[in-house]
Design a protein around this motif. Sequence first.
Motif, mmCIF file in Angstrom:
data_model
loop_
_atom_site.group_PDB
_atom_site.id
_atom_site.type_symbol
_atom_site.label_atom_id
_atom_site.label_comp_id
_atom_site.label_asym_id
_atom_site.label_seq_id
_atom_site.Cartn_x
_atom_site.Cartn_y
_atom_site.Cartn_z
ATOM 1 N N ILE A 124 0.851 -1.189 0.000
ATOM 2 C CA ILE A 124 0.000 0.000 0.000
ATOM 3 C C ILE A 124 0.886 1.237 0.000
ATOM 4 N N ASN A 125 0.776 2.051 -1.044
ATOM 5 C CA ASN A 125 1.407 3.369 -1.081
ATOM 6 C C ASN A 125 0.363 4.372 -0.601
ATOM 7 N N LEU A 126 0.570 4.916 0.583
ATOM 8 C CA LEU A 126 -0.453 5.716 1.243
ATOM 9 C C LEU A 126 -0.009 7.167 1.361
ATOM 10 N N VAL A 127 -0.938 8.084 1.080
ATOM 11 C CA VAL A 127 -0.673 9.512 1.196
ATOM 12 C C VAL A 127 -1.668 10.111 2.179
ATOM 13 N N ASP A 128 -1.150 10.718 3.247
ATOM 14 C CA ASP A 128 -1.978 11.414 4.240
ATOM 15 C C ASP A 128 -2.046 12.882 3.840
ATOM 16 N N THR A 129 -3.251 13.394 3.615
ATOM 17 C CA THR A 129 -3.412 14.757 3.097
ATOM 18 C C THR A 129 -3.949 15.690 4.179
ATOM 19 N N PRO A 130 -3.734 17.005 4.031
ATOM 20 C CA PRO A 130 -4.267 17.965 5.009
ATOM 21 C C PRO A 130 -5.788 18.063 4.935
ATOM 22 N N GLY A 131 -6.378 18.555 6.027
ATOM 23 C CA GLY A 131 -7.821 18.780 6.043
ATOM 24 C C GLY A 131 -8.190 20.243 6.026
ATOM 25 N N HIS A 132 -7.201 21.130 6.262
ATOM 26 C CA HIS A 132 -7.490 22.558 6.311
ATOM 27 C C HIS A 132 -7.589 23.116 4.895
ATOM 28 N N VAL A 133 -8.569 23.991 4.662
ATOM 29 C CA VAL A 133 -8.816 24.522 3.322
ATOM 30 C C VAL A 133 -7.614 25.302 2.790
ATOM 31 N N PRO A 466 -5.161 26.296 -7.552
ATOM 32 C CA PRO A 466 -6.191 27.287 -7.213
ATOM 33 C C PRO A 466 -5.618 28.695 -7.133
ATOM 34 N N ASP A 467 -6.469 29.673 -7.369
ATOM 35 C CA ASP A 467 -6.035 31.072 -7.287
ATOM 36 C C ASP A 467 -5.891 31.487 -5.823
ATOM 37 N N PRO A 468 -4.850 32.260 -5.492
ATOM 38 C CA PRO A 468 -4.695 32.742 -4.114
ATOM 39 C C PRO A 468 -5.769 33.755 -3.764
ATOM 40 N N VAL A 469 -6.096 33.838 -2.472
ATOM 41 C CA VAL A 469 -7.142 34.764 -2.026
ATOM 42 C C VAL A 469 -6.599 35.828 -1.069
ATOM 43 N N PHE A 470 -5.390 35.645 -0.560
ATOM 44 C CA PHE A 470 -4.759 36.627 0.309
ATOM 45 C C PHE A 470 -3.382 36.971 -0.240
ATOM 46 N N PHE A 471 -2.920 38.187 0.047
ATOM 47 C CA PHE A 471 -1.548 38.530 -0.292
ATOM 48 C C PHE A 471 -1.017 39.532 0.725
ATOM 49 N N GLN A 666 -14.909 47.178 -12.721
ATOM 50 C CA GLN A 666 -15.403 47.106 -11.354
ATOM 51 C C GLN A 666 -14.640 46.036 -10.601
ATOM 52 N N LEU A 667 -14.537 46.241 -9.273
ATOM 53 C CA LEU A 667 -13.882 45.247 -8.436
ATOM 54 C C LEU A 667 -14.803 44.044 -8.210
ATOM 55 N N MET A 668 -14.172 42.872 -8.072
ATOM 56 C CA MET A 668 -14.878 41.658 -7.664
ATOM 57 C C MET A 668 -14.185 41.144 -6.402
ATOM 58 N N GLU A 669 -14.985 40.803 -5.393
ATOM 59 C CA GLU A 669 -14.412 40.328 -4.140
ATOM 60 C C GLU A 669 -14.667 38.840 -3.954
ATOM 61 N N PRO A 670 -13.715 38.133 -3.328
ATOM 62 C CA PRO A 670 -13.936 36.709 -3.052
ATOM 63 C C PRO A 670 -14.969 36.520 -1.958
ATOM 64 N N VAL A 671 -15.877 35.593 -2.188
ATOM 65 C CA VAL A 671 -16.927 35.273 -1.216
ATOM 66 C C VAL A 671 -16.697 33.846 -0.734
ATOM 67 N N MET A 672 -16.683 33.679 0.584
ATOM 68 C CA MET A 672 -16.417 32.375 1.178
ATOM 69 C C MET A 672 -17.711 31.729 1.656
ATOM 70 N N GLU A 673 -17.764 30.411 1.543
ATOM 71 C CA GLU A 673 -18.852 29.666 2.173
ATOM 72 C C GLU A 673 -18.356 29.238 3.546
ATOM 73 N N MET A 737 -14.157 27.190 6.307
ATOM 74 C CA MET A 737 -14.638 27.955 5.151
ATOM 75 C C MET A 737 -13.855 27.557 3.911
ATOM 76 N N GLU A 738 -14.457 27.814 2.763
ATOM 77 C CA GLU A 738 -13.814 27.583 1.476
ATOM 78 C C GLU A 738 -14.301 28.638 0.491
ATOM 79 N N LEU A 739 -13.482 28.886 -0.524
ATOM 80 C CA LEU A 739 -13.842 29.878 -1.531
ATOM 81 C C LEU A 739 -15.065 29.409 -2.309
ATOM 82 N N SER A 740 -16.077 30.254 -2.368
ATOM 83 C CA SER A 740 -17.294 29.925 -3.104
ATOM 84 C C SER A 740 -17.267 30.523 -4.508
ATOM 85 N N HIS A 741 -17.107 31.852 -4.591
ATOM 86 C CA HIS A 741 -17.108 32.513 -5.893
ATOM 87 C C HIS A 741 -16.642 33.952 -5.714
#
Length: 762
Positions: A124-133, A466-471, A666-673, A737-741
């Motif tokens: 078994i080649n196993l990969v443990d992945t993160p859970g944080h968004v 994925p596109d970054p949401v903070f800088f 016009q500006l567009m802002e990221p909205v999180m769910e 939370m996660e990026l919605s749109h």
Amino acid sequence: MRVAPWRRLRATATHWTRLSRPLHRAQDTLAPGSGDRPVPAHPPPPAQDSLQNLNRIRNIGIMAHIDAGKTTTTERMLFYGGVTRTIGEVHHGDTVMDYLDQERERGITITSAAITLPWADHRINLVDTPGHVDFTMEVERSLRVLDGAVAILDASAGVEAQTLTVWRQADRYKVPRLVYLNKMDKPSANMTLCLDSIRAKLGTVALPVHLPLGHGKKFRGVVDLINMDKLEWDLGSHDRGQRYQKQALTPEDEEVWDAALLARCELTDSLADLDTPLAEHVLEVESLEAAQADFLKQALRRVTLNQEAVAVLVGSSYKNVGVQPLMDAVIDYLPAPSECEQPAALSLYSPSLCALAFKILHDPQRGGVMTFLRLYSGRLEKGQRIYNVNGERTEKVGQVLIAYADHFKEVTSVEAGNIVVVTGLKVTSTGDTLVASQSVANAAQRKLAAAGDPKAATTLLGVQVPDPVFFCSVEAPSASQQKALEDALTQLQREDPSLHAEVDEETGQTVLSGMGELHLEVIRNRIRKEHKVDADLGPLQVAYRETSTTRTAQTLEVDKTIGDSRQQVKVSLCISPDPGHKFKSVTMEYSADNQENLGALRRHHLAAINRGVGSALKSGPVLGCPVVDVRVGLQWCQVGPGTSETMVAAAAAQCLQQVLAEGGCQLMEPVMELEVVVEESLASTILNDLSRRRANILHLSQRHNMRVLTVECPLAELLGYSTAVRTMSSGMASFSMELSHYRLVNPAQQAAVIEAVTGFRP
């Protein structure tokens, strides 16, 4: 409506009454693989037959919402597989898979870790992945190369926000899955709730193959519905769950017999709806009760591989209950590499070497860069020369290693179907395709040309970043450490494609972009601790986007003499709103007036225009943010003799900048769910706070005695929200939370954003 033939069998049964004899002869046995075998002090070397037999390999990932128990489960699997002598615990900071200092300090998984373990004559080649968004990129690139996955749910919570995210990622790569309901020892654990949430939220058929023995703190084992066996662990023993009692169920087991028999018949019925061979077997034996275990197991494997349903198992990893049956299920139901859908480009290279680089690490003790590869075909050997199709250059492999988290075992060669680590690759990046040689790559291109499709991809499908949401800005503490900071950022970007570092042309500052507050905080700490640079990070800012809501066109003429050369360009561009469109090339907008002009456009001039337009779209006129969701059309292009491509690109960029300025961006802002889980008494306080943050309530639900609030909220309003929600709830609330749109910002809010960022009122 047509009724399946096996459903009519119910008329001959009295609501699935007890069988006159047990399905299996009752006997007391020890679980397979849990006998008195020596536990090695060091990771065992990979068995050579496993390396060569694809059917005995399983490449799987562990994925889940944060705190569902991924790393805890993985640590038990390593212990029972004989890779470790003791079980590491997340709260003790001594786990094998969470080996980074940041992971052990915070008690979370930050980077995916790969490890190899033997189980039941398989590898078994196993990969443990993160859970944080914030670290969803780690899940993305891991799922890209895995053949199967185990989705772990908290049995008291069911499907949570990040579970949905990783499930959609697995859907995108068509990865067969199992579901493991962990933490069944919690008093609030509810299998029925979990099954309902799987069916409702994940939209799949949930097939429970286990029933829990005991509830809450009395949870001590599982009932295997396939074989009708009772598996019990002695919670007071000191063998850490290595041994468990396995006994066939009989009608004398009044505690579980009726429920198990009913659940088995329902499982058989559901499987028969999905699997024709099992339906034929049920008709042949004329009873849902008498369906043989082998037929059920084969049917469950087929529907899992076809992703028509998911098998659901239960356990409590922390209490060492139910992990071995999960490992058996990985072998029984998840696919071998030979059973998976292969990438389209693989047919161009098979049977010679073809591999995908999916992860990069830097290890100074092993000479620098370590590249994780998934081998799809052929053989990879130590010291072999390979060709990077994306980078169009040849590289030499150093060592070939099998990963055991942060330890590695060297091998001389490895066969297709495996996940390995190699050293010595200088320029290979995440998502690159590696083949045996340049001649093999050229032969693949000729195959496509002969087939009449020269533009088809010669590379394997890469990883979606994925596109970054903070800088924020990042600066070295002194000029002498600037080079060290640049080297650190270069290494970190190569390891983490979701991290971006670039120099702002106007201010000269280095701007660091990432997936969230925690992501950038971890990067800052890694720069300081691993690279010994005491870098200063500026305040976090939201990564806005810009777009145009009206169709606008503009023409630009350039006629300049530079040196002895006259540069003449006339270009007409237009933009039009197109939600979801990602710029790759300008669209030719033919008309009766310009058809001849555009038809005569040279290829290198078109390429120069695309470069100029792409450059201009990176910085909009409002705040210098990337421009998205617009389509760029080319209406006219006239280039004078001797005009350089650089001038053509510059003219296209300048023309598009004028178009964007005229179009009123016009500006567009990221909205999180956002999902907040809080006690009922505090729900109104949290809701009042969210309403002040411009949140839109999507759903309110009950989970035991807790309230689950699901809302959409602008990311700009959630800066520092973790501290705020802890304060309001005295630490009793949790959120994810996660990026919605992205959505348009109204004029008043746009003016406020501009003033906050620039310091000037527009």
